[in-house]
Design an enzyme around this catalytic site. Structure first.
Site, PDB file in Angstrom:
ATOM      1  N   HIS A  46      47.384  44.694  52.901  1.00 27.65           N
ATOM      2  CA  HIS A  46      47.108  46.003  52.043  1.00 27.65           C
ATOM      3  C   HIS A  46      47.296  47.352  52.678  1.00 27.65           C
ATOM      4  O   HIS A  46      45.971  47.771  52.857  1.00 27.65           O
ATOM      5  CB  HIS A  46      45.940  45.634  51.032  1.00 27.65           C
ATOM      6  N   ARG A  81      21.778  57.261  41.456  1.00 33.85           N
ATOM      7  CA  ARG A  81      22.764  56.998  40.817  1.00 33.85           C
ATOM      8  C   ARG A  81      23.114  55.664  40.258  1.00 33.85           C
ATOM      9  O   ARG A  81      23.631  55.548  39.154  1.00 33.85           O
ATOM     10  CB  ARG A  81      24.040  57.242  41.723  1.00 33.85           C
ATOM     11  N   PRO A  95      39.632  48.523  55.388  1.00 33.68           N
ATOM     12  CA  PRO A  95      40.786  47.819  55.190  1.00 33.68           C
ATOM     13  C   PRO A  95      40.686  46.332  54.710  1.00 33.68           C
ATOM     14  O   PRO A  95      39.918  45.704  55.417  1.00 33.68           O
ATOM     15  CB  PRO A  95      41.472  48.000  56.447  1.00 33.68           C
ATOM     16  N   ARG A 129      51.704  46.567  40.750  1.00 30.34           N
ATOM     17  CA  ARG A 129      52.428  47.751  40.572  1.00 30.34           C
ATOM     18  C   ARG A 129      54.015  47.440  40.655  1.00 30.34           C
ATOM     19  O   ARG A 129      54.835  48.104  39.870  1.00 30.34           O
ATOM     20  CB  ARG A 129      52.230  48.629  41.706  1.00 30.34           C
ATOM     21  N   THR A 174      51.257  44.134  44.161  1.00 29.27           N
ATOM     22  CA  THR A 174      52.188  42.959  43.407  1.00 29.27           C
ATOM     23  C   THR A 174      52.412  43.397  41.896  1.00 29.27           C
ATOM     24  O   THR A 174      53.360  43.484  41.398  1.00 29.27           O
ATOM     25  CB  THR A 174      51.759  41.582  43.518  1.00 29.27           C
TER      26      THR A 174
END
Length: 311
Positions: A177, A40, A123, A153, A151
């Protein structure tokens, strides 16, 4: 001038979206892809090389092992343990992702890595702190994408409501986040005016700031449930952070930083405004938060530290 080299570790949806954004912006001389799936990653290399051929100038797209990294300026970690299951949060990814990262970073350090780590793997805050501990690098050279996408967004949502350019808005999200993030309305402004003062002048009414903050927080999960992944937004986030590092822009972005006394906290990485330079994080900006924001920050710290303690 030394060629600028970025290594992307994990050529899945996020890694390849970031790679394509690098190709389109073309401010690095070599883009290096790393992935366990050799077939890939080679396919992605060829596809990206074709895309790069349409752009002016020369850009090398290569494939390496993660340990072949001594000449890399920025290593972007986008590895994942697999898709989230129904009802899971970003924190549910922690244990399996942590095991993957704990196998990669020591090998890179043995390979002579002496650049900057940028963590996009979720995370994000916990993995950023883990990478810092594993690497032994100064804390300014390990950062995460943090809440910069969140931020951005928030600014986009405000811009859409007010029919202005998002770049005209100074509004920030701080914290994890994830679910415990929060907007810092006490330090947000539009053309130097508080957000709702400007909204009242332009629209004749206040905006529902609570709802806008919740929408900014939840958009990533909505995208994930609608299309099965998030890729373009975080890909663009990665490239913008790298661009500011390479240019030494001295601009403050809300990225995940390892704290050492800032905001009265240490022993974690969390999303805060940080000035970026060619050495990574030049300065963490300590904002004076109002009482509600202080409580929200403390809650976010607690969430992150609890997860760090589990690995």
């Amino acid at each position: 001038m030394k060629p600028r080299k970025v290594m992307i570790i994990g050529a899945g949806n996020v890694g390849t979206a970031a790679a394509h954004a690098f190709v389109n912006q073309k401010f690095v001389e070599e883009l290096i892809l790393v992935d366990l799936n050799k077939e890939r990653v080679e396919g992605n290399r060829k596809d990206l090389a074709d895309a790069a051929a349409f752009m002016p100038g020369k850009m090398d797209i290569t494939v390496r092992d993660a340990s072949d990294c001594a000449d890399v300026d920025i290593a972007v970690i986008t590895v994942t343990a697999g898709p989230l299951k129904e009802g899971q949060t970003r924190l549910d990814e922690l244990r399996s992702t942590s095991r993957i990262v704990s196998g990669i970073v020591p090998e890179m350090m043995k390979g002579g890595f002496n650049g900057i780590f940028l963590i996009a793997t979720n995370p994000c805050d916990i993995i950023t702190y883990q990478v810092w501990k594993l690497s032994g690098l100064p804390r300014e050279r390990v950062l995460g994408t943090g809440v910069w996408l969140d931020t951005t967004r928030l600014r986009r949502l405000l811009a859409e409501k007010l029919d202005i350019a998002a770049q005209s808005i100074d509004a920030f999200i701080l914290g994890e986040h994830g679910d415990s993030q929060f907007p810092v309305w006490s330090h947000s402004s539009i053309y130097g005016k508080p957000v709702n003062e400007y909204s009242l002048e332009k629209l004749g009414e206040s905006l529902d700031l609570k709802q806008i903050g919740e929408t900014a927080r939840d958009t990533g999960f909505e995208i994930y449930h609608q299309k099965g992944c998030t890729e373009y937004g975080i890909g663009g986030t990665i490239v913008e952070i790298c661009r500011h590092i390479f240019s030494g822009s001295q601009r403050a972005l809300t990225v995940s930083c390892v704290l050492d006394g800032e905001y009265g906290e240490s022993g974690l990485a969390i999303g805060v405004p940080a000035v970026l330079s060619q050495n990574g994080v030049k300065e963490i900006i300590s904002l004076k938060l109002d009482e509600q924001e202080q409580q929200a920050f403390a809650n976010s710290v607690s969430v992150i530290k609890k997860s760090i303690a589990s690995i």
